[in-house]
Design an enzyme around this catalytic site. Structure first.
Site, PDB file in Angstrom:
ATOM      1  N   SER A 122      37.723  38.321  47.377  1.00  0.00           N
ATOM      2  CA  SER A 122      38.834  39.068  46.800  1.00  0.00           C
ATOM      3  C   SER A 122      38.508  39.559  45.393  1.00  0.00           C
ATOM      4  CB  SER A 122      40.092  38.197  46.804  1.00  0.00           C
ATOM      5  OG  SER A 122      39.815  36.945  46.251  1.00  0.00           O
ATOM      6  N   HIS A 149      40.816  37.051  40.125  1.00  0.00           N
ATOM      7  CA  HIS A 149      41.129  38.426  40.465  1.00  0.00           C
ATOM      8  C   HIS A 149      41.148  39.291  39.217  1.00  0.00           C
ATOM      9  CE1 HIS A 149      43.385  37.028  44.348  1.00  0.00           C
ATOM     10  NE2 HIS A 149      42.075  36.893  44.422  1.00  0.00           N
TER      11      HIS A 149
END
Lengths: 853, 613
Positions: free
Chosen positions: A136, A189
């Protein structure tokens, strides 16, 4: 110059579907993710501990973690979601920059820089040690790049006069994912996104390997020639701020192409089969703990079992006296019985009324007189009422001596209480089905006044009903709760739960459902209970005096004592008392969404959301097949032609490939005829007198076997239908079947499922012009699952007389308004007929071809 | 009941001519009448008068000041307020007390004649009145708004004597709250209006526990001006409480109200049954509870008499056959009336407590024949009309209302006005209104049952339907009056916030007209008999509010945020005319200059201007 380039690329692209188009590096990454997930299944070597980015584990020897962590995922969903999100982004990046560049960047700076940022912040600023893994971070990095690019072209999107910079959208996503997805690393992230922004702004260009070197390597190793799906350094110019495959006509062309792909049309039969299998397997999974739930009382006002019950003591003496009175009435006429009972209830100070009814069905006359008494709530205002029913004879035509005596005793007992907020109606009917039906119909003014009298006395809106079926003599052990209504409608589960909790929890007696006298709460017993319930629901017959109440949205159950134990009539009375006290508490009609359920044990159920997909899948298989056949019938017969042509060159040809005109008249006519023919059996079986039922059925069964042959012969002699027309016949009939069944599934799940299952062979029937053996085999199979054959088999399996079955069906149709015959004769049978005609058909292939050319 | 009424009228007339008018200004009376099925009707009546001149001068003596000021402020000429609970069982109990004139439908009912010049002024005064009464009686009367207010045309007539000058601008307004639950908090202010405040006299028997455990009870307040011929006009206020007590239930001790099964040897059995034995007992306790005492059924004894009451009116009367014996405490004297079915008790003013015991009648119980009942209760009078109303049909879209009206009289026809006040969400179809005699197919043309219809259609969310029908029912026949309606769908804010059991529809008011009105009577009794049906419960389609809310909120948030954002970024791609400029330091500098250059220039310009100045 570029346009030529585009065109060639686009056409070659168009010839491939998206997945086959994925470039090399993207494929490699996806495969690596998959491989690491597979590697993580075994327990010997903990991949996640080995490769995750754990800040305190990163030393000079374990720097590999900086590169491995994106490939390793927590579980299959994590891996799958990340792979799905990553694939399009990475594919785009690679096709812009080339495989080699992507390789260099993603194994170098674009992974390590975010990893370092993360490590730095996590270890030295936050001073914690959270291990991260998963792709991610890459996704956010790539999103960051894309966002900056979008920002250059389209700097703002406007939401009600506020200009919001487009580059902030990944930030919003970042927040949402941090909020919605558990155990996602916000920091990881964020670091990916920051690097993405920087990269998108172009500040990291210096990190890219020099083009000259790459070109040299590529040329030396002839990578373009050796590796499939390799994107060369020269190709990378494509796409960057140019026209891209995802926009405009090319994708539509792709979809069109996909639609025309002959392989697509080969899929539906397998898909249909899969639907049926999944539907059946789904059903068999339901009794497992993971899919069923424990019951609970949703309506808090009911408070079952929270009150003391006082019925007993000297009421037993009264009960014995009433029992004597009831015994003295055995064998007398309905009117004499009611005369006596009426004098008793009037003596108790209740208002009494009588009602005559006469039903005629299958040549028989069902008539009688209902007696009912209203206990007006002492301080109430006649706006609501609850009903206590005892039929003089129960559904098995046994004399309900204890039940009637108990109702009288309870009437006397209830009269003494002043706490009733609703009127209580005591109803004594001569039989278990017709009497209650006549009474409930008349109560709601839905009766045919020629057959059923109006009620002389009325009270308020009915809120619930309990029927006592207590034909058993002597002491009992447990209570059997019967809850199936007409047409498979069910009472609110809260009512059943209340009875279970009062009888089982408060009174300490056993509770059984669906005639499962012993239940060990294991998978086989649960499954058996569920299947019995489904069968009863599917048949839609009235199962007791309570059944007639349910269509009027009055929740009702019948209580039957069974077994040998130490519970006496007073205990049964206390169960009724407790239930009535609970119903008395109701502030509003039972309304919680508890009307659709399958019970598999008295305290386990499956709700509609969980079980409905299985019937829907079975119904969907017909629709899928019908649509596939429709599409197929519009295409020229492709078996004769070579399937695949050279990519690129066929493109323009395929775009303009002619569709065949469909000849609709004959197929529509055949399907309509089949549907109209269905009126014949429906009328016959509901209007024939009882003595004629078996002969009628025998004759109909014989005709039914011959009818497809006759129809098929007629068709072939006069119309010589083509293969396409057979396809269309089948398509229309399956379309109707799928439509009917899927809407029926929401009303009567079990019926839809059973009919769907029995009709499922129809999906796979097709004409066999070349193979008589297959034709005969299919015909035999179809005759085995014909409605008539199924009816006979079922009657034999349950040791029933076919005459009885048909009489009961006609009675239920005439009196209770059961619609199962409509479903069998007007939904299932026409589809079966059309299917049989299709199987027997012998389309003229050669002639068809001539017509086409 | 008629005897009682005539008695009261007589005494009233007598009082009017009495020389000491002040002594007649207040009187109270309790009438007890045993009813069949072990019930007892207790009618409390309190009446106080004040002269109109004293009332105008704010000179209150017996008339309660709190109510008087409200009436003056709201310009009310005549007021009728009813609090009722339960239902009158006409089949067993016969005609209603006071000819039905002192009772209301379930809940709270209010109608009043207001003096106002215009309709708007009347509405304004009505609002004032309802709000003030709401506070005074602790009832939600303030919820009688425009949708619940009607102006009946035929059903009500003023009871008092109004001068013709005021009659012209008097407005009748009628409001009803069928869902209002009448309870103790309404009784307390009611008792406070009495001169003796429930501390002495018959009002001491009024106990909230017993009153609201009654099978039927109705509290009424009537204020009207009365002008006796030749005398001064007085404002008369009458407070009435009627209740039907279940004797068996009332006799239970308050500490142990649970009806446990009695021990087996206490059961009254029918010994004539062949199977009768020690453990089998056919109950014979029907009609058995005819013995009671005042303290048993009311939970306390009567504390003397109210010293303010008119001594000429006996405070307690009992309506049982004269053959029955009654025990009373000393200090009270029994006076049997000539009609053989009623007797009254005069209580000496210094009696501290009054108790009355009605023993079990000396029936021939030894013979064990319950059927041979000694005349122990007065046979109830048959009412002029029986009425029963119920809903027909099922489902949440349409419905119907059916009223069964039965004229029990064998030779007299009954003419009456049937009034319905329906909420606006019941849209009635007037063309479906039909009256038919049982046994006949349709409405007969030559002799129509329905003689006159007054109909005021509803306006959505503004006012309810008002339907008044004048009907005539031939003797000994049953008439079905039916009409259909459609249920409208409410807005979600219009549902009450509490558990939704349905919407109550007010009772229909039936006013039976006097068959031969006397034209030259001073106060023409317009209505011979009043009755009200039970209220109805209308269920409207109700959403399960919580579920769609949860589902919609959660799914749409998740989809909008997660899917929308992601999908947008993944799929959308913009096509530019040319490649954008590279982001370098110089470009940033250029951009900064572009953005802030303007300010800089302005600033400079200003500085330049200053300089030039």
């Amino acid at each position: 110059m570029p346009s030529v380039n585009f065109a060639s690329i686009l056409t070659s692209l168009r010839s491939r579907t998206y997945t086959t188009r994925l470039p090399l590096f993207t494929r490699g990454v996806l495969v690596a993710i998959l491989a690491f997930w597979i590697a993580g299944i075994q327990s010997l070597w903990d991949v996640r501990a080995w490769g995750g980015l754990a800040p305190d584990q990163v030393g000079i020897t374990t720097l590999y973690r900086l590169n491995t962590f994106p490939f390793i995922h927590l579980n299959i969903f994590h891996a799958l979601m990340n792979a799905l999100a990553l694939a399009p982004l990475l594919e785009r990046f690679e096709s812009e920059h080339g495989t080699l560049t992507s390789l260099a960047l993603f194994f170098g700076p674009l992974t390590t820089i975010p990893a370092f940022i993360y490590l730095f912040v996590e270890k030295f600023i936050l001073r914690s040690n959270t291990s991260v893994m998963g792709a991610s971070m890459w996704i956010f990095l790539l999103l960051g790049i894309e966002a900056i690019r979008t920002y250059r072209v389209n700097p703002y999107f406007v939401i009600s006069t506020y200009n919001i910079p487009t580059w902030t959208s990944p930030l919003a996503l970042l927040v949402v994912i941090a909020a919605l997805v558990p155990s996602s690393s916000f920091l990881g992230h964020l670091s990916g996104l920051i690097v993405g922004y920087i990269c998108g702004l172009g500040y990291l260009k210096f990190l890219a390997p020099p083009e000259k070197v790459l070109r040299w390597i590529e040329a030396r190793l002839n990578l373009l020639g050796r590796l499939p799906y390799y994107i060369s350094i020269d190709q990378k110019t494509y796409g960057r701020f140019g026209v891209l495959p995802s926009s405009g006509s090319p994708s539509r062309a792709g979809a069109l192409r996909l639609r025309r792909d002959p392989r697509i049309l080969k899929l539906p039969p397998y898909l249909s089969l899969l639907c049926i299998l999944v539907g059946v397997v789904w059903l068999f999974l339901l009794p497992l703990d993971e899919y069923s739930r424990r019951t609970y009382i949703s309506e808090n006002a009911l408070l079952p079992g929270q009150v003391h019950t006082y019925f007993g003591g000297s009421d037993q003496n009264v009960f014995r006296a009433y029992k004597h009175e009831v015994n003295s009435l055995v064998g007398k006429s309905n009117v004499e019985i009611n005369d006596k009972l009426e004098s008793i209830v009037k003596g108790l100070g209740l208002k009494a009324g009588r009602q005559n009814f006469t039903y005629r069905s299958a040549g028989r006359v069902y008539s009688g007189e209902n007696l009912y008494a209203i206990l007006q709530a002492p301080r109430g205002d006649a706006t609501e009422a609850i009903v206590l029913v005892a039929a003089w004879e129960n559904a098995k035509e046994e004399l309900n001596r204890n039940g009637v005596a108990l109702v009288l005793t309870l009437a006397r007992y209830f009269k003494r209480w002043s706490l009733w907020s609703k009127d209580i109606i005591f109803l004594v009917t001569p039989d278990s089905i017709a009497g209650p039906q006549a009474w409930v119909d008349a109560y709601h003014d839905a009766h045919d006044s020629a057959r059923v009298d109006s009620l002389p006395l009325k009270s308020g809106a009915l809120q619930g009903a309990i029927a006592i079926d207590y034909a058993k003599e002597g002491r009992f052990e447990s209570v059997h709760v019967v809850y199936d209504g007409v047409n498979g409608q069910l009472p609110n589960l809260d009512l059943i739960n209340s009875v279970v909790s009062i009888a089982g929890g408060q009174m300490g007696m056993g509770v059984a459902i669906q005639e499962m006298w012993g239940h060990n709460d294991q998978y086989p017993d649960r499954l058996r209970t569920m299947l019995r319930g489904m069968l009863k629901q599917g048949l839609g017959l009235a199962s007791g005096p309570h059944s007639s109440f349910i269509p009027y949205h009055v929740d009702a159950v019948t209580l039957q004592p069974f077994g040998d134990g130490w519970q006496d009539e007073m205990a049964m009375g206390r169960v009724v008392e407790g239930t009535f006290r609970s119903l008395n508490n109701l502030l509003e009609h039972l309304h919680q969404s508890f009307f659709f359920y399958l019970l598999m044990q008295r305290e386990r159920f499956v709700s509609i959301g969980t079980y409905l997909p299985s019937a829907m899948l079975v119904a969907a298989n017909f629709t899928i097949m019908a649509i596939a056949l429709w599409v197929k019938s519009g295409q020229p017969e492709s078996e004769a032609e070579p399937v695949k042509k050279e990519a690129g060159s066929t493109d323009s040809e395929e775009m303009t490939r002619p569709t065949v005109e469909r000849d609709l008249f004959l197929p529509l006519g055949v399907v309509t005829l089949c549907q109209f023919l269905a009126v014949v059996p429906l009328y016959l079986f509901n209007h024939a007198p009882e003595s004629m039922l078996t002969p009628t059925f025998t004759i109909f069964a014989i005709i039914n076997t011959a009818l497809p042959h006759a129809l098929s012969h007629l068709l072939m002699t006069y119309y010589t239908p083509s293969a396409q027309q057979y396809q269309l016949i089948k398509s229309f009939s399956l379309l109707l079947l799928g439509m009917f069944l899927s809407s029926l599934a929401t009303l009567n799940f079990s019926l839809a499922f059973l009919v769907g299952l029995l009709a499922s062979p129809l999906t796979f029937m097709r004409p066999w012009p070349q193979s008589p053996a297959m034709r005969i085999a299919c015909t035999v199979l179809l005759n085995a699952v014909a409605p008539t054959a199924v009816l006979v088999t079922a009657a034999l399996a349950w040791h029933l007389d076919i005459n009885t079955v048909l009489r009961e069906a006609a009675f239920a149709w005439d009196v209770c308004g059961m619609y199962t015959p409509v479903v069998v004769w007007c939904v299932w049978w026409p589809a079966w007929l059309a299917g049989s005609v299709t199987v027997l058909g012998r389309p003229e292939v050669g002639k068809k071809k001539q017509k086409m050319t | 009941m008629r005897q009682l009424f005539s008695l009261l009228l007589l005494s009233l007339v007598a009082l009017c001519f009495a020389p000491h008018a002040s002594a007649a200004d207040y009187h109270e009376q309790l009438v007890l009448r045993p009813l069949p099925l072990s019930a007892l009707l207790a009618s409390f009546n309190f009446r106080s008068n004040t002269t109109l001149s004293a009332f105008e001068a704010h000179n209150f003596r017996f008339f309660p000041r709190s109510l008087g000021q409200i009436l003056q402020h709201a310009g009310t000429r005549e007021l009728h307020l009813r609090f009722s609970l339960g239902r009158w069982d006409a089949e067993s109990w016969g005609a209603r007390p006071w000819e039905g004139a002192r009772e209301g439908g379930t809940g709270v009912e209010l109608w009043a004649w207001l003096e106002a010049d215009t309709d708007e002024e009347a509405d304004r005064k009505w609002r004032t009145l309802t709000n003030a009464l709401s506070g005074l009686f602790c009832a939600s009367l303030n919820f009688i708004d425009g949708t619940r207010t009607t102006r009946p045309v035929m059903s009500f007539q003023p009871e008092g004597n109004h001068p013709n000058s005021t009659m012209t601008n008097m407005h009748l307004l009628y409001g009803v709250l069928p869902h209002e639950v009448v309870c103790t908090e309404n009784l307390t202010p009611f008792l406070k209006l009495l001169p003796c405040k429930g501390k002495a006299g018959i009002a001491t028997l009024l106990d909230g526990h017993k009153l609201f455990d009654a099978s039927w009870q109705s509290m009424a307040i009537d204020v009207r001006p009365v002008c006796p011929p030749g005398g001064e006009c007085v404002l008369e206020m009458e407070q009435t409480i009627d209740m039907v007590l279940d004797i068996e239930r009332s006799k239970r001790p308050r500490g142990n109200p649970i009806p446990r099964p009695p021990p087996a040897h206490e059961l009254k059995c029918d010994t004539s049954k062949p199977y009768h034995s020690g453990d089998t007992c056919f109950p014979a306790d029907y009609n058995a509870n005819q013995d009671w005492s005042l303290s048993q059924i009311f939970g306390r004894t009567m504390k003397g008499t109210c010293p303010l009451t008119d001594p000429n009116v006996p405070p307690v009367c009992l309506q049982v056959p004269n053959s029955r014996g009654v025990y009373i405490t000393g200090g009270a004297t029994e006076k049997k009336n000539l009609d053989l079915v009623s007797r009254c008790y005069e209580i000496a003013p210094d009696t501290p407590e009054f108790e009355m015991v009605l023993p079990r009648p000396e029936s021939n119980e030894e013979s064990g024949q319950a059927a041979v009942v000694v005349q122990e209760v007065v046979k109830p009078e048959t009412p002029l009309l029986y009425a029963e109303r119920s809903f027909t049909g099922h489902g949440q879209e349409h419905g119907g209302v059916q009223t069964i009206l039965r004229n029990p009289s064998p030779d007299t026809e009954v003419e009456f006005i049937y009034m319905e006040t329906l909420p606006w969400f019941m849209r009635i179809y007037l063309h479906t209104i039909e009256a038919r005699i049982e046994g006949q197919a349709g409405a007969s043309k030559q002799d129509p049952l329905i003689q006159e219809v007054y109909y005021r259609p509803a306006v959505d969310r503004a006012r309810g339907t008002q339907l008044e029908v004048r009907m005539r029912i031939p003797p000994a026949s049953t008439v079905f009056l039916t009409y259909d309606f459609e249920k409208s769908i409410l807005r979600y804010t219009e549902y009450p916030p509490d558990a939704n059991r349905g919407f109550d529809v007010a009772a229909a008011v039936i006013t039976i007209l006097n068959p031969n009105p006397n034209p030259n009577a001073t106060s023409p009794r317009f209505a011979a008999y009043n009755l009200r049906t039970t209220s109805l419960l209308c269920s409207l389609p109700t959403p399960d509010f919580s579920m769609p809310y949860n589902v919609i909120i959660f799914t749409s948030t998740a989809i909008a945020l997660a899917f929308g954002g992601m999908f947008n970024i993944i799929v959308r791609r913009f096509v530019a005319a040319n490649e954008g400029p590279e982001m370098t330091l110089t470009a940033v500098k250029e951009r900064l200059r572009k953005r802030f250059g303007g300010f800089l220039q302005k600033y400079r310009g200003k500085a330049d201007e200053k300089k030039s100045e």
